[in-house]
Write an enzyme that holds these catalytic residues in place. Structure first.
Site, PDB file in Angstrom:
ATOM      1  N   CYS A  75       2.519  -8.019   6.061  1.00  0.00           N
ATOM      2  CA  CYS A  75       3.106  -8.755   7.159  1.00  0.00           C
ATOM      3  C   CYS A  75       3.032  -8.166   8.579  1.00  0.00           C
ATOM      4  CB  CYS A  75       4.508  -9.132   6.771  1.00  0.00           C
ATOM      5  SG  CYS A  75       5.269 -10.181   8.090  1.00  0.00           S
ATOM      6  N   ASP A 105       5.373   2.608   0.577  1.00  0.00           N
ATOM      7  CA  ASP A 105       6.112   3.406   1.417  1.00  0.00           C
ATOM      8  C   ASP A 105       5.894   2.792   2.833  1.00  0.00           C
ATOM      9  OD1 ASP A 105       3.406   3.693   2.034  1.00  0.00           O
ATOM     10  OD2 ASP A 105       3.865   5.735   2.971  1.00  0.00           O
ATOM     11  N   GLY A 106       4.999   1.767   3.040  1.00  0.00           N
ATOM     12  CA  GLY A 106       5.272   1.186   4.562  1.00  0.00           C
ATOM     13  C   GLY A 106       6.148   0.168   4.288  1.00  0.00           C
ATOM     14  N   SER A 150       3.270   0.166  -7.050  1.00  0.00           N
ATOM     15  CA  SER A 150       1.993   0.334  -6.362  1.00  0.00           C
ATOM     16  C   SER A 150       1.399   1.232  -7.690  1.00  0.00           C
ATOM     17  CB  SER A 150       2.154   1.597  -5.292  1.00  0.00           C
ATOM     18  OG  SER A 150       0.815   2.211  -4.971  1.00  0.00           O
ATOM     19  N   ILE A 151      -0.047   0.829  -7.979  1.00  0.00           N
ATOM     20  CA  ILE A 151      -0.677   1.630  -8.840  1.00  0.00           C
ATOM     21  C   ILE A 151      -1.473   2.825  -8.644  1.00  0.00           C
ATOM     22  CG2 ILE A 151      -1.777  -0.651  -9.697  1.00  0.00           C
ATOM     23  CD1 ILE A 151      -4.341   0.207  -8.451  1.00  0.00           C
ATOM     24  N   ASP A 152      -1.182   3.265  -7.280  1.00  0.00           N
ATOM     25  CA  ASP A 152      -1.684   4.392  -6.887  1.00  0.00           C
ATOM     26  C   ASP A 152      -0.811   5.711  -7.057  1.00  0.00           C
ATOM     27  OD1 ASP A 152      -3.352   2.788  -5.508  1.00  0.00           O
ATOM     28  OD2 ASP A 152      -2.402   3.259  -3.654  1.00  0.00           O
ATOM     29  N   ARG A 196      -6.443   4.538  -3.246  1.00  0.00           N
ATOM     30  CA  ARG A 196      -6.454   4.939  -1.658  1.00  0.00           C
ATOM     31  C   ARG A 196      -6.771   6.446  -1.385  1.00  0.00           C
ATOM     32  NH1 ARG A 196      -4.019   0.762   1.959  1.00  0.00           N
ATOM     33  NH2 ARG A 196      -3.216  -0.428   0.071  1.00  0.00           N
TER      34      ARG A 196
END
Ligand code: F6P
Length: 392
Positions: A75, A105-106, A150-152, A196
């Site tokens: 957003c 984190d964002g 998150s998958i990361d 990422r």
């Protein structure tokens, strides 16, 4: 009861629904008035039907579903004060002063800023006559709790983010499927996986699948082994005869060691090779290493029949694993407990997994550490990046 809302933000991940369900049910159990906020922060800014009452039944039959049933968004409006002012109005209007944010984190940094600004946003709303002085007084403190979906697995402060385990299941299923066709044709396959700027998915998928070569953004190291814990674990779990340790980054002539390794495997009787490339893989100069780059080398130097498979969003879809369902449940319940115990002075937390314990860690400390990893990587300080990444 206290007003409590839950939203999911950023990229979706498997297990988010389990977390939403746990927040709703724990909230109701503790006597809160619980709301869903649909479509992430956008729904909070837009208000209206995006903010809905949640009840016990509204989270039935979602634990097994991937993604997030309440929607997610990246957003832009919430990044501006104007957007946050609208969001504050929408929350105060419903008496919501407890917010659970499930995201990366964002999203969590955004939540923290919102909390810090909260009283000045309420001042402005009161000055404009949008809320009453009583509302300003009554809803004067916003409590937030975060969970990392998150998958990361790229967030410092938790051993596992919600979704990583399911994504790994998806990846190794895909590699297993590829192996049978690769075997038939004596082919080399290059699998590009997500993550990422984080090599966790690539590294662990490599351990689980006997991959011959792995490229990760943290910069994979040379062939000398076993020099580290990771190398030892790799050797034990995958019978690999070639291990890359992060303390010793890959030289920029990685093409040579890659070809040697692949040729050696074939001459030892292997009918196929598997190479895993993290989508953010780079060399020691920080230059991207793509699946196409790797294919070109293998085809030109070894003339191997080579294909690329990019797993893409398949990794982020599908049903959550048992681990992610349990993780989401535990994190969600703990987040609500943290909010109910919060005082005006308490530091907002992220609910994390530490070993087998659900713990609360200061949100901003984790965000700062996660940013420090990115900084270390930008400065090509691989050793520090790996050290920080490994600190849960
Ligand atoms: O953060 C999760 C993730 O799937 C990353 O692994 C990937 O780089 C990114 O999101 C893809 O973003 P999008 O879904 O917006 O294409």
């Amino acid at each position: 009861g206290k007003g409590l809302a839950v939203l999911t933000s950023g990229g979706d991940s498997q297990g988010m629904n389990a977390a939403v369900r746990a927040v709703v049910r724990m909230g109701i159990y503790l006597g809160c008035k619980v709301y869903f906020i649909r479509e992430g922060y956008q729904g909070m800014v837009d208000g209206g039907d995006n903010i809905q009452d949640a009840n016990w039944a509204s989270v039935s039959s979602i634990i097994h579903r991937g993604g997030t049933v309440i929607g997610s968004a990246r957003c832009a409006d919430f990044r501006k004060r104007e957007g946050r002012l609208k969001a504050a109005y929408n929350l105060v209007n419903r008496g919501i002063t407890n917010l659970v944010v499930i995201g990366g984190d964002g999203s969590l940094t955004g939540a923290n800023l919102f909390r810090l600004e909260w009283s000045s946003l309420l001042d402005e709303l009161a000055q404009n006559g949008k809320i009453t002085p009583e509302q300003k007084q009554k809803y004067g403190v916003l409590h937030i709790a975060g969970m990392v979906g998150s998958i990361d697995n790229d967030f410092c402060g938790t051993d596992m983010t919600i979704g990583t385990d399911s994504a790994l299941h998806r990846i190794i299923e895909a590699i297993d499927a590829i192996v049978s066709t690769a075997y038939s044709h004596q082919r080399t396959f290059i699998m590009e996986v997500m993550g990422r700027h984080c090599g966790y998915l690539a590294l662990v998928a490599g351990l689980c699948s006997e991959a011959d070569y792995i490229f990760i953004p943290e910069s994979p190291p040379k062939a000398d082994w076993p020099q580290s814990y990771l190398a030892v674990v790799t050797a034990l779990t995958s019978e690999a005869d070639y291990v890359f340790i992060p303390e010793d980054p890959v030289p920029n002539d990685w093409q040579i060691s890659l070809c040697e390794k692949l040729a050696q495997e074939r001459s030892a009787g292997q009918r196929l090779n598997i190479i895993i490339v993290a989508e953010g893989a780079i060399d020691r100069d920080g230059k991207p290493i793509t699946a196409e780059d790797v294919k070109k080398v293998v085809v030109e130097k070894l003339q191997q029949d080579t294909r690329i498979t990019v797993l893409g969003h398949v990794q982020r879809g599908g049903n959550p694993s048992a681990f992610d369902r349990v993780l989401g449940c535990r994190m969600g319940a703990e987040a609500v407990l943290a909010l109910m115990e919060a005082t005006p002075d308490s530091v907002p937390c992220v609910v994390s997994l530490d070993g087998n314990q659900a713990i609360r860690v200061p949100l901003m400390e984790c965000v700062e550490r996660t940013k420090a990893v990115a900084q270390a990587m930008a400065e090509k300080n691989w050793e520090l990046a790996v050290k920080l990444r490994g600190t849960s």
